[in-house]
Enzyme design. Structure first.
Site, short mmCIF file in Angstrom:
data_model
loop_
_atom_site.label_atom_id
_atom_site.label_comp_id
_atom_site.label_asym_id
_atom_site.label_seq_id
_atom_site.Cartn_x
_atom_site.Cartn_y
_atom_site.Cartn_z
N HIS A 152 0.63 -1.29 -0.04
CA HIS A 152 -0.18 0.30 0.09
C HIS A 152 1.13 1.27 0.23
CE1 HIS A 152 -3.33 3.05 0.86
NE2 HIS A 152 -2.03 3.29 1.86
N HIS A 157 1.28 5.20 -2.53
CA HIS A 157 1.60 6.69 -2.57
C HIS A 157 3.23 7.90 -2.72
CE1 HIS A 157 -0.94 7.37 1.40
NE2 HIS A 157 -0.99 6.43 1.29
N GLU A 198 -5.44 10.22 0.39
CA GLU A 198 -5.95 8.41 0.44
C GLU A 198 -7.12 7.38 -0.12
OE1 GLU A 198 -4.14 5.91 1.59
OE2 GLU A 198 -3.12 6.73 3.28
N SER A 217 -4.60 1.24 -4.38
CA SER A 217 -3.83 -0.08 -3.77
C SER A 217 -4.53 -0.84 -3.71
CB SER A 217 -2.69 0.24 -2.58
OG SER A 217 -3.78 1.21 -1.68
CO CO Z 1 -2.21 4.97 3.15
#
Ligand code: CO
Ligand code: PHE
Length: 297
Positions: A152, A157, A198, A217
């Site tokens: 993730h 990111h 997010e 993700s």
């Molecule tokens: Co995150």
């Protein structure tokens, strides 16, 4: 947003023997990373040699599944940069990735044992250091993992940290977080992180696309967030976001849509103190609520 109780542990020799673990919620689950190895800023070594062949294989399968569905769902900025992560067949070495990232935008990735306290997190971001969890999920967590793992954190990111505008937003967020801590407004800023970094969507000439790491993700939420008729999609609005609660254990019922990364940067540039004060006087909104002023997509 993060529950942490004790400070750093000091061993009898007076040497820093790691830091207190941080867990999600109220500690029903033991922390997964080794916080005893962390420095006082919560960073640690990646220990790349400790990954097993099965760990690398799991990463490869996670990567393949996500990469296969980016077209038409992920924003171009993400697609353009995801290849910078390097060989998708193994968990990247953070050092090599940092070398590339430093050249592109001045960011680097640093290893952490898992979730870290808010202030430590904000402080790293404000210095253009992105904390990435060292451990990878278990094979049985292929479809869903509660806490962020290395997949993730990296896949979700890091690609956008190659984008100069987004890179600046993340640093500004970190600095803003340190300020929000002093103003006791971290919850409002946590909502902004949630609904942008997010779970953010962006409106493009080709249609809506995802830029949020939690979406990018996730095997199911990527398509859901962009194409499903169930969730509501609302125009980006700082105060609206700061009022809105979020769900941590299901797909989001509301996504906020930015017009551009420039809008994100510009809208978050002003001093948030008066905004925090205004929002404190307003009613909180449920994750699935709509109000008349909403710009609905
Ligand atoms: Co995150
Ligand atoms: N402008 C915000 C403040 O004054 C800082 C910030 C920037 C917060 C970008 C989030 C994102 O607090």
């Amino acid at each position: 947003m993060i529950d942490t109780t004790a400070g750093p542990a000091i061993d009898p020799r007076g040497v820093n023997a790691g830091v207190a673990p941080v867990t999600y919620g109220h500690g029903e689950r033991p922390p997964r990373g080794d916080y005893a190895q962390a420095r006082s800023d919560y960073t640690c070594e990646q220990d790349w040699n400790s990954y097993s062949a099965a760990d690398h294989d799991l990463y490869r399968r996670l990567y393949e599944r996500q990469a296969a569905q980016l077209t038409g769902l992920a924003c171009d900025e993400f697609i353009d940069a995801v290849g910078q992560l390097g060989a998708p067949a193994q968990i990247p070495r953070f050092d090599a990735l940092s070398d590339k990232l430093r050249r592109a935008t001045g960011w680097e990735v640093v290893a952490v044992p898992g979730l870290i306290p808010e202030e430590a997190f904000f402080s790293l971001l404000s210095r253009r250091r992105f904390p990435v969890t060292g451990w990878i999920r278990k094979p049985e967590e292929f479809d869903y993992v509660v806490e962020p793992d290395v997949f993730h954190d990296l896949f979700g990111h890091v690609p956008l940290l190659f984008n100069p505008m987004f890179a600046d937003y993340m640093q500004a967020y970190g600095a803003g977080g340190l300020k929000a801590s002093r103003l006791e407004s971290c919850e409002y800023l946590a909502r902004l992180y949630w609904y942008t970094v997010e779970f953010g969507l962006i409106d493009t000439p080709a249609g809506l696309r995802a830029y949020g790491a939690g979406i990018l993700s996730s095997p199911g939420e990527l398509r859901h967030s962009v194409t499903s008729h169930d969730p509501q999609r609302l125009g980006f609005d700082i105060e609206r976001i700061m009022r809105t609660r979020y769900k941590i254990d299901s797909y989001q019922s509301t996504y906020f849509v930015i017009d551009s990364f420039e809008q994100l940067l510009d809208a978050t540039a002003p001093d948030f103190k008066p905004i925090y004060q205004r929002v404190a006087g307003l009613r909180e909104l449920a994750a699935d609520e709509t109000v008349p002023s909403d710009r609905v997509f």
